[in-house]
Design a protein around this motif. Structure first.
Motif, PDB file in Angstrom:
ATOM      1  N   ASN A 162       0.817  -1.217   0.000  1.00 19.51           N
ATOM      2  CA  ASN A 162       0.000   0.000   0.000  1.00 19.51           C
ATOM      3  C   ASN A 162       0.851   1.268   0.000  1.00 19.51           C
ATOM      4  N   GLY A 163       2.171   1.084  -0.057  1.00 16.01           N
ATOM      5  CA  GLY A 163       3.063   2.240  -0.076  1.00 16.01           C
ATOM      6  C   GLY A 163       3.394   2.788   1.294  1.00 16.01           C
ATOM      7  N   ASN A 164       2.911   2.126   2.347  1.00 18.31           N
ATOM      8  CA  ASN A 164       3.227   2.569   3.707  1.00 18.31           C
ATOM      9  C   ASN A 164       4.598   2.042   4.129  1.00 18.31           C
ATOM     10  N   ARG A 165       5.323   2.857   4.852  1.00 16.51           N
ATOM     11  CA  ARG A 165       6.606   2.407   5.372  1.00 16.51           C
ATOM     12  C   ARG A 165       6.372   1.542   6.613  1.00 16.51           C
ATOM     13  N   VAL A 166       7.072   0.429   6.670  1.00 20.87           N
ATOM     14  CA  VAL A 166       6.909  -0.531   7.761  1.00 20.87           C
ATOM     15  C   VAL A 166       8.277  -0.804   8.375  1.00 20.87           C
ATOM     16  N   LEU A 167       8.347  -0.750   9.697  1.00 23.61           N
ATOM     17  CA  LEU A 167       9.579  -1.070  10.427  1.00 23.61           C
ATOM     18  C   LEU A 167       9.353  -2.395  11.137  1.00 23.61           C
ATOM     19  N   GLU A 168      10.082  -3.419  10.688  1.00 29.30           N
ATOM     20  CA  GLU A 168       9.881  -4.790  11.156  1.00 29.30           C
ATOM     21  C   GLU A 168      11.146  -5.288  11.844  1.00 29.30           C
ATOM     22  N   PHE A 169      10.978  -5.786  13.073  1.00 37.27           N
ATOM     23  CA  PHE A 169      12.134  -6.245  13.860  1.00 37.27           C
ATOM     24  C   PHE A 169      12.246  -7.771  13.926  1.00 37.27           C
ATOM     25  N   ASN A 170      11.230  -8.474  13.468  1.00 39.53           N
ATOM     26  CA  ASN A 170      11.187  -9.931  13.651  1.00 39.53           C
ATOM     27  C   ASN A 170      11.488 -10.726  12.384  1.00 39.53           C
ATOM     28  N   GLY A 171      12.132 -10.084  11.409  1.00 40.49           N
ATOM     29  CA  GLY A 171      12.563 -10.828  10.230  1.00 40.49           C
ATOM     30  C   GLY A 171      11.541 -10.928   9.128  1.00 40.49           C
ATOM     31  N   ASN A 172      10.394 -10.226   9.265  1.00 38.82           N
ATOM     32  CA  ASN A 172       9.384 -10.195   8.199  1.00 38.82           C
ATOM     33  C   ASN A 172       9.064 -11.602   7.683  1.00 38.82           C
TER      34      ASN A 172
END
Length: 289
Positions: A162-172
């Motif tokens: 959706n074009g939103n920036r996502v900050l992922e800490f668990n390895g996606n």
């Protein structure tokens, strides 16, 4: 304090995100500030790093006013170090790579002492096994591998469908490098370019709460073990051994139960009490009774 590695593609907002940390000093090794909206730099201290000497000459006194040190990017920092050792455009020998690793590690430790540290990196898709690739951070040599064990969190910043920036800490879901020592949630960022965004300030608050709960757990563990250990230390009869055993079973902590069981059995053997545990009555009795 915390130590974080944030990586992602160029222009995704890593530098701006890092600038949301409390009272930051940006050490710009890759001209990442040129892609940051001017308003986001207004409240941040900024230092352009053109050579290794630029960063090596920064002292602990110089960084006293700041709560957060940002190194942008780690690969560019390593390049500055390589250039200082072997010259621009040359490749280090194995021995020289060891010198690079030591120098980079020393600078990072010196500047980040009692500070939050955020290191950024670009991303790359790396083949880790047959038919499996993983998004990881870009860094030459083994400097990154040496740095990651010292990180509390490793976050992958990317754009979703959706074009939103996502900050992922668990390895996606196993597709990216991640590390999450504070059980941080995935964070969706509608726009990291707005001035005074407080993402990392919020992350710091989550870390503070996590550590407070962790300390509560540690204090409870210490209290429970002290009480059980005292019962065991003073136990000289089967009834007292049973009371100690019942106490450790009440705490529902497998670690304490194992520790207490071994401690009690060791005392039983060394003191030659000869007590044995009766599984039927769940109590200790004298051998032969």
């Amino acid at each position: 304090t915390f130590t974080a590695l944030i990586y992602g593609e160029p222009g995704v907002g890593k530098t701006t995100l890092a600038l949301s940390a409390p009272i930051p000093l940006l050490l710009d090794c890759e001209d990442g500030a040129s892609r940051v909206e001017i308003s986001n730099l207004a409240s941040a201290a900024y230092c352009r790093i053109n050579s290794w000497n630029d960063i090596a000459s920064i002292t602990t006194d110089d960084v006293i006013p700041y709560q957060t040190i940002i190194i942008d990017t780690i690969d560019a920092l390593v390049s500055r170090c390589i250039d200082s050792i072997v010259g621009t455009g040359k490749s280090p020998t194995i021995k020289q790579w060891g010198e690079v690793k030591l120098k980079v590690g020393s600078v990072i430790r010196t500047l980040s002492q009692n500070k939050n540290l955020i290191v950024t990196a670009q991303n790359e898709l790396t083949e880790v096994s047959d038919n499996k690739k993983l998004w990881t951070a870009v860094c030459q040599g083994s400097s990154l591998a040496a740095f990651i064990p010292n990180c509390n969190v490793v976050g992958y910043l990317y754009k979703d469908n959706n074009g939103n920036r996502v900050l992922e800490f668990n390895g996606n879901n196993g597709t990216a490098l991640g590390k999450n020592c504070f059980a941080l949630p995935t964070i969706k960022l509608q726009d990291v370019t707005i001035r005074d965004n407080d993402t990392f300030k919020s992350i710091q608050q989550m870390i503070i709460k996590y550590r407070a709960k962790e300390q509560e757990f540690i204090n409870e563990y210490i209290t429970q073990w002290a009480e059980i250990k005292s019962l065991i230390d003073n136990a000289t009869t089967p009834e007292q051994f049973t009371a100690a055993r019942n106490k450790w079973m009440e705490c529902n902590d497998a670690g304490i139960q194992k520790l207490a069981r071994n401690y009690l059995n060791d005392k039983n053997q060394k003191a030659e009490f000869g007590f044995v545990f009766d599984k039927g009555t769940k109590s200790f009795i004298r051998k032969g009774e």
